[in-house]
Scaffold this active site. Structure first.
Site, PDB file in Angstrom:
ATOM      1  N   SER A  92       0.870  -1.683   0.157  1.00  0.00           N
ATOM      2  CA  SER A  92       0.031  -0.184   0.396  1.00  0.00           C
ATOM      3  C   SER A  92       0.511   1.546   0.013  1.00  0.00           C
ATOM      4  O   SER A  92       0.231   2.207  -0.081  1.00  0.00           O
ATOM      5  CB  SER A  92      -1.009   0.207   1.427  1.00  0.00           C
ATOM      6  OG  SER A  92      -0.589   0.011   3.202  1.00  0.00           O
ATOM      7  N   CYS A  93       2.311   1.096   0.188  1.00  0.00           N
ATOM      8  CA  CYS A  93       2.974   2.169   0.140  1.00  0.00           C
ATOM      9  C   CYS A  93       3.613   2.859  -1.348  1.00  0.00           C
ATOM     10  O   CYS A  93       2.924   2.236  -2.454  1.00  0.00           O
ATOM     11  CB  CYS A  93       4.244   1.584   0.594  1.00  0.00           C
ATOM     12  SG  CYS A  93       4.110   2.015   2.107  1.00  0.00           S
ATOM     13  N   ILE A  94       3.803   4.086  -1.205  1.00  0.00           N
ATOM     14  CA  ILE A  94       4.379   4.748  -2.465  1.00  0.00           C
ATOM     15  C   ILE A  94       5.704   5.047  -2.279  1.00  0.00           C
ATOM     16  O   ILE A  94       6.345   5.104  -1.590  1.00  0.00           O
ATOM     17  CB  ILE A  94       2.800   5.871  -2.466  1.00  0.00           C
ATOM     18  CG1 ILE A  94       1.285   5.801  -2.979  1.00  0.00           C
ATOM     19  CG2 ILE A  94       3.428   6.728  -4.044  1.00  0.00           C
ATOM     20  CD1 ILE A  94       0.648   4.824  -3.524  1.00  0.00           C
TER      21      ILE A  94
END
Length: 221
Positions: A92-94
């Site tokens: 879910s990180c960018i």
């Protein structure tokens, strides 16, 4: 011979090779989806060009040497000049990339959460981007020339429907809104889905290389 990163492009494709002595240690190739050998990297025009360049038998202005690599862990950002930048294991990180091609200065952040932090924590999108811009400018980047690319934001809890659990979507929105607010042009993005990603930035041509962790698919953006 010490280890060296080479970026090579020709009419067939482009690739980055890490070569130590005569040993090919790793590669990132735009042809990986169509090459039946995948990461085993047999002899090809790109690899042969790299070997000839290192042997000093075939000078080639299309071949560029990189000065190493930096990797940002969760909640971190790294900046450098003429270095390969990486964030690995994005769910879910960018992975946010900022670059000033006029100076070669670039940075990459591993954003964990949307919004800003009152305590300056760089795991938050807005705070990470602000601090990365500041440090790049201090290093010599031109604020008006900085552009962005980003990837990640997968829906890890894909069976959940509550908006509060859609952290990947919220991260992507927060990153994009922050970049727009700061007048930083977005050149490319690859977000969403349910598959994790590794993200690499190549300063030699400004490519963001996205490798999907499950499917093995590679995008050069």
């Amino acid at each position: 011979m010490s280890s060296v990163f080479l970026f090579i492009s020709n009419e067939s494709g482009k690739a980055i090779f890490l070569i130590s002595g005569d040993v090919l240690v790793k590669s990132f190739c735009s042809l990986s989806d169509t090459c039946s050998f995948q990461d085993s990297c047999p002899s090809c025009s790109l690899l042969n060009a790299a070997k000839n360049y290192l042997a000093g038998t075939a000078p080639d202005s299309r071949i560029k040497t990189l000065d190493g690599e930096l990797s940002a862990g969760i909640g971190e950002y790294k900046i450098g000049k003429n270095v390969l930048l990486k964030v690995m294991g994005l769910g879910s990180c960018i992975g946010v990339i900022l670059s000033d091609v006029s100076t070669g200065i670039c940075g990459i952040a591993h954003v964990l959460l949307p919004g800003a932090s009152d305590r300056g924590e760089t795991r938050y999108a807005e705070t990470a981007i602000e601090k990365m811009v500041e440090d790049m400018v201090k290093m010599g980047a031109r604020r008006s020339r900085i552009t962005a690319k980003f990837a990640g934001g997968a829906q890890v809890f894909k069976h959940m429907s509550l908006d509060i659990l859609k952290i990947g979507d919220r991260n992507a929105i927060s990153v994009e809104e922050t970049l727009i607010k700061k007048n930083i042009p977005i050149l490319a993005k690859d977000v969403g889905g349910a598959v994790g990603r590794n993200v690499i930035f190549n300063p030699a041509d400004g490519s963001m290389i996205v490798k999907y962790t499950a499917k093995g698919e590679v995008l050069w953006l």
